[in-house]
Scaffold this motif. Structure first.
Motif, mmCIF file in Angstrom:
data_model
loop_
_atom_site.group_PDB
_atom_site.id
_atom_site.type_symbol
_atom_site.label_atom_id
_atom_site.label_comp_id
_atom_site.label_asym_id
_atom_site.label_seq_id
_atom_site.Cartn_x
_atom_site.Cartn_y
_atom_site.Cartn_z
ATOM 1 N N ASN A 79 40.734 15.378 17.549
ATOM 2 C CA ASN A 79 40.353 16.928 17.832
ATOM 3 C C ASN A 79 41.666 17.717 17.334
ATOM 4 N N LYS A 80 41.217 19.049 17.361
ATOM 5 C CA LYS A 80 42.512 19.866 16.925
ATOM 6 C C LYS A 80 43.635 19.784 17.535
ATOM 7 N N ARG A 81 43.557 19.832 19.060
ATOM 8 C CA ARG A 81 44.753 19.800 19.825
ATOM 9 C C ARG A 81 45.604 18.655 19.619
ATOM 10 N N GLN A 82 44.961 17.363 19.535
ATOM 11 C CA GLN A 82 45.382 16.170 19.399
ATOM 12 C C GLN A 82 46.353 16.165 17.782
ATOM 13 N N GLU A 83 45.543 16.608 16.722
ATOM 14 C CA GLU A 83 45.983 16.734 15.697
ATOM 15 C C GLU A 83 47.408 17.751 15.652
ATOM 16 N N ALA A 84 47.270 18.894 16.325
ATOM 17 C CA ALA A 84 48.585 19.960 16.535
ATOM 18 C C ALA A 84 49.554 19.067 17.191
ATOM 19 N N MET A 85 49.404 18.126 18.061
ATOM 20 C CA MET A 85 50.483 17.592 18.988
ATOM 21 C C MET A 85 51.146 16.728 17.802
ATOM 22 N N LEU A 86 50.423 15.854 16.856
ATOM 23 C CA LEU A 86 51.058 14.913 16.081
ATOM 24 C C LEU A 86 51.783 15.825 14.887
ATOM 25 N N LEU A 87 51.383 16.917 14.522
ATOM 26 C CA LEU A 87 51.867 17.746 13.736
ATOM 27 C C LEU A 87 53.111 18.341 14.309
ATOM 28 N N SER A 88 53.245 18.730 15.562
ATOM 29 C CA SER A 88 54.559 18.901 16.222
ATOM 30 C C SER A 88 55.643 18.102 16.300
ATOM 31 N N LEU A 89 55.261 16.661 16.378
ATOM 32 C CA LEU A 89 55.944 15.764 16.213
ATOM 33 C C LEU A 89 56.555 15.562 14.876
ATOM 34 N N LYS A 90 55.715 15.738 13.955
ATOM 35 C CA LYS A 90 56.194 15.593 12.472
ATOM 36 C C LYS A 90 57.298 16.567 12.378
ATOM 37 N N LYS A 91 56.935 17.915 12.862
ATOM 38 C CA LYS A 91 58.006 19.054 12.492
ATOM 39 C C LYS A 91 59.381 18.671 13.389
ATOM 40 N N LEU A 92 58.965 18.285 14.676
ATOM 41 C CA LEU A 92 60.226 18.557 15.629
ATOM 42 C C LEU A 92 60.828 17.138 15.960
ATOM 43 N N ASP A 93 60.453 16.027 15.363
ATOM 44 C CA ASP A 93 60.908 14.666 15.180
ATOM 45 C C ASP A 93 60.638 14.069 16.830
ATOM 46 N N PHE A 94 61.145 14.551 17.792
ATOM 47 C CA PHE A 94 61.229 13.963 19.264
ATOM 48 C C PHE A 94 60.889 15.140 20.110
ATOM 49 N N LEU A 95 59.894 14.749 20.903
ATOM 50 C CA LEU A 95 59.804 15.647 22.009
ATOM 51 C C LEU A 95 59.523 14.964 23.439
ATOM 52 N N ASN A 96 59.817 15.667 24.475
ATOM 53 C CA ASN A 96 59.535 14.966 25.787
ATOM 54 C C ASN A 96 58.280 15.518 26.398
ATOM 55 N N ARG A 97 57.772 14.941 27.333
ATOM 56 C CA ARG A 97 56.606 15.229 27.832
ATOM 57 C C ARG A 97 56.421 16.744 28.455
ATOM 58 N N ASP A 98 57.658 17.087 29.133
ATOM 59 C CA ASP A 98 57.456 18.488 29.272
ATOM 60 C C ASP A 98 57.262 19.690 28.127
ATOM 61 N N GLN A 99 57.927 19.251 27.087
ATOM 62 C CA GLN A 99 58.013 19.805 26.010
ATOM 63 C C GLN A 99 56.550 20.054 25.292
ATOM 64 N N LEU A 100 56.101 18.889 25.249
ATOM 65 C CA LEU A 100 54.524 18.720 24.618
ATOM 66 C C LEU A 100 53.887 19.538 25.694
ATOM 67 N N GLN A 101 53.998 19.483 26.668
ATOM 68 C CA GLN A 101 53.197 20.132 27.903
ATOM 69 C C GLN A 101 53.025 21.562 27.735
ATOM 70 N N THR A 102 54.432 22.201 27.371
ATOM 71 C CA THR A 102 54.519 23.510 27.153
ATOM 72 C C THR A 102 53.891 24.100 25.808
ATOM 73 N N ILE A 103 54.113 23.359 24.815
ATOM 74 C CA ILE A 103 53.859 23.759 23.529
ATOM 75 C C ILE A 103 52.373 23.814 23.272
ATOM 76 N N HIS A 104 51.733 22.922 23.835
ATOM 77 C CA HIS A 104 50.286 22.687 23.567
ATOM 78 C C HIS A 104 49.431 23.153 24.757
ATOM 79 N N LYS A 105 50.294 23.488 25.850
ATOM 80 C CA LYS A 105 49.307 24.131 26.981
ATOM 81 C C LYS A 105 48.648 22.823 27.721
ATOM 82 N N LEU A 106 49.354 21.771 27.946
ATOM 83 C CA LEU A 106 48.573 20.757 28.545
ATOM 84 C C LEU A 106 48.152 20.684 30.159
ATOM 85 N N GLY A 107 48.799 21.784 30.606
ATOM 86 C CA GLY A 107 48.209 22.122 32.025
ATOM 87 C C GLY A 107 49.175 21.097 32.937
ATOM 88 N N LYS A 108 48.708 20.454 34.014
ATOM 89 C CA LYS A 108 49.293 19.619 34.968
ATOM 90 C C LYS A 108 49.774 18.297 34.230
#
Length: 197
Positions: free
Chosen positions: A5-34
């Motif tokens: 889905n779009k959000r999942q693709e966006a998360m993979l694209l963030s990792l392509k752009k930013l190389d490494f992300l921790n869970r908190d960063q992915l939560q914040t960037i993609h508004k994953l909630g709790k």
């Protein structure tokens, strides 16, 4: 290959752009909630990701499947510089996720060449970002010397109408003071990681 889905693709694209992300960063960037929801979404993406635990956090990056899905040829592996990248990505979030964000860019004015950690644009203005996580102050001095040469040559200021401000992100107050002193002749701001996280 399964269609994501779009959000999942966006998360993979963030990792392509930013190389490494921790869970908190992915939560914040993609508004994953709790945390529970973030963990569920990341588990669904696990066929496309590698991860490992680092101190109090899980670090994620693209595996071969993930790279194929987002058409990335850059292979990432766990290495001693991951923390540097995680720090840089905290600044990316702090700067409100700029669209124009390029890492490890070579800047050359015909006389001086330097590789900046990040070259990005916010509010219509370009900036340099340097992350000071593991370097010796001697390496930072050499880098600042190159920025001063670029600044004094005036080519960038002529091209942009201003010299792109240099932003440092460092780990301690002591290092902040040292960097501020080194950069006193440059348009420069120094943040500590605790200020922006």
């Amino acid at each position: 290959m399964k269609q994501l889905n779009k959000r999942q693709e966006a998360m993979l694209l963030s990792l392509k752009k930013l190389d490494f992300l921790n869970r908190d960063q992915l939560q914040t960037i993609h508004k994953l909630g709790k945390v529970r929801n973030a963990n569920r979404i990341l588990k669904e993406l696990s066929p496309y990701l590698e991860s490992y635990r680092e101190e109090y956090s899980t670090i994620y990056y693209l595996n071969a499947e993930g790279r194929a899905y987002v058409n990335s040829e850059k292979v990432r592996r766990k290495n001693p510089f991951v923390n540097h990248t995680i720090m840089r990505n905290y600044f990316y979030i702090f700067a409100k996720c700029p669209v124009e964000w390029n890492n490890e860019i070579s800047v050359n004015d015909g006389i001086t060449t330097l590789v900046t950690d990040t070259w990005f644009k916010v509010n219509g203005k370009y900036h340099f970002l340097e992350v000071d996580s593991l370097q010796k102050m001697k390496e930072n001095r050499a880098k600042v010397k190159n920025y001063l040469a670029l600044f004094n040559a005036g080519h960038l200021a002529k091209h942009f109408g201003y010299f792109p401000p240099l932003i440092w992100l460092t780990t301690t107050e002591l290092r902040r003071k040292q960097l501020k002193e080194l950069c006193k002749e440059l348009p420069c701001v120094v943040y500590t990681i605790d200020e922006i996280r």
